[in-house]
Each structure stands twice: as C-alpha cells, then as structure tokens.
Design a protein around this motif. Structure first.
Motif, PDB file in Angstrom:
ATOM      1  N   ALA A  53       0.753  -1.237   0.241  1.00 29.52           N
ATOM      2  CA  ALA A  53       0.007   0.082   0.025  1.00 29.52           C
ATOM      3  C   ALA A  53       0.879   1.304   0.127  1.00 29.52           C
ATOM      4  O   ALA A  53       0.514   2.239  -0.726  1.00 29.52           O
ATOM      5  CB  ALA A  53      -0.917  -0.003   1.142  1.00 29.52           C
ATOM      6  N   ILE A  54       1.811   1.340   0.873  1.00 34.97           N
ATOM      7  CA  ILE A  54       2.857   2.482   0.808  1.00 34.97           C
ATOM      8  C   ILE A  54       3.561   2.566  -0.215  1.00 34.97           C
ATOM      9  O   ILE A  54       3.389   3.962  -1.146  1.00 34.97           O
ATOM     10  CB  ILE A  54       4.028   2.162   1.845  1.00 34.97           C
ATOM     11  N   GLN A  55       3.901   1.754  -1.101  1.00 40.05           N
ATOM     12  CA  GLN A  55       4.779   1.925  -2.273  1.00 40.05           C
ATOM     13  C   GLN A  55       3.618   2.414  -3.625  1.00 40.05           C
ATOM     14  O   GLN A  55       4.006   3.049  -4.331  1.00 40.05           O
ATOM     15  CB  GLN A  55       5.403   0.608  -2.955  1.00 40.05           C
ATOM     16  N   ALA A  56       2.665   1.590  -3.477  1.00 44.14           N
ATOM     17  CA  ALA A  56       1.642   1.989  -4.621  1.00 44.14           C
ATOM     18  C   ALA A  56       1.234   3.559  -4.013  1.00 44.14           C
ATOM     19  O   ALA A  56       1.168   4.375  -5.336  1.00 44.14           O
ATOM     20  CB  ALA A  56       0.095   1.269  -4.554  1.00 44.14           C
ATOM     21  N   LEU A  57       0.710   4.045  -3.045  1.00 45.05           N
ATOM     22  CA  LEU A  57       0.398   5.375  -2.883  1.00 45.05           C
ATOM     23  C   LEU A  57       1.549   6.363  -3.140  1.00 45.05           C
ATOM     24  O   LEU A  57       1.345   7.389  -3.834  1.00 45.05           O
ATOM     25  CB  LEU A  57      -0.129   5.479  -1.400  1.00 45.05           C
ATOM     26  N   ASN A  58       2.767   5.848  -2.810  1.00 43.40           N
ATOM     27  CA  ASN A  58       3.886   6.779  -2.995  1.00 43.40           C
ATOM     28  C   ASN A  58       4.383   6.958  -4.355  1.00 43.40           C
ATOM     29  O   ASN A  58       5.229   7.728  -4.905  1.00 43.40           O
ATOM     30  CB  ASN A  58       5.042   6.419  -2.164  1.00 43.40           C
TER      31      ASN A  58
END
Length: 147
Positions: A53-58
């Motif tokens: 989730a972090i990598q996708a949003l970033n």
C-alpha cells in the motif's frame, strides 16, 4: 467513486512468517496501468501487505482520488479503525502494548495524507483479477529473496 479514480490492488506474500517476502501492486487509471513489486530477505506477511500500500500510494505523481483494494484485514482495519486511537495513545494498542510495525504505519500515514482514499477489502485467492495480479506481483517480489 469518481470515474477519475486510480484503482489500486495490493498484496503481500511471505515464505515462512518471518522469512523472505514480497509485495505487489497493480494500479490502473482510465486506460493506463502500472505494476510494482519488491521484497525483503527477512520480513513478515503483514509488513509486506503494508509495504504494498505504501509503495503504491507513493508512486502516484500527484494527489489523487484512490480506490485501494486489499485482501488484508490487518491493513484495512488498521487504517480505518485502529490508527486514530494508536496515535492518540502514543502508538500503543488498547492493551497498552507498542503497535507492531509502527515504522510502516507511520510511512502509510504519511502516504495517505496526499490522497482521497476509499479502502476496500477483497477476498484473497477468490478469482478477482486485480487481486490475483497483485498476488502474482507479490510472489515475484518474494522470489528474488528466496535464495
């Protein structure tokens, strides 16, 4: 949800828990799509679910309307039900214990601040094409560390 929303499917995988793990994300917006994956040598499934989730949003280049699908109740409930109290209680659980994976929850908290996100839970391994692709990507990310 707006027709202009970025649709994201995320997943994490781990061989052993802890063990080598991977994360994957499928992002689609209108006719375009992007696939992301990565992993770590020694991690847990929950950490990989959060990292997806972090990598996708970033990876989003501007503030966006997002519909984020996860098969992790840990991620969905953490962000929609538990985080407010964790922050109020100094990153302690209701049982007064330190929140596990606080480093990643802080990163996710930072990442969500830039977007308008609807969090959706999807049953894993149930034939949902977006979830199945995210699972494939997470496993691909894990394979690079399973040596």
């Amino acid at each position: 949800m707006s027709n202009d929303a970025v649709i994201i499917y995320t997943d994490g995988a781990c061989s052993g828990n802890p063990g080598p793990g991977g994360w994957g994300a499928l992002l689609t917006h209108k006719e375009r799509s992007k696939e992301l994956c990565g992993g770590e040598k020694e991690t847990t499934n929950n950490r990989m679910e959060l990292m997806a989730a972090i990598q996708a949003l970033n990876s989003l280049k501007k503030s966006s309307i997002v519909e984020l699908h996860t098969d992790s109740t840990y991620v969905k409930d953490g962000i929609t039900k538990w985080m407010t109290n964790w922050k109020r209680n100094g990153w302690k659980t209701a049982a007064k214990k330190p929140v596990k994976n606080k480093d990643l929850w802080l990163m996710l908290d930072e990442a969500i601040g830039h977007h308008d996100i609807a969090w959706k839970w999807v049953k894993g391994h149930a034939g949902n094409p977006g979830n199945e692709k995210a699972d494939q990507l997470a496993n691909a990310g894990m394979e690079t560390f399973k040596k």
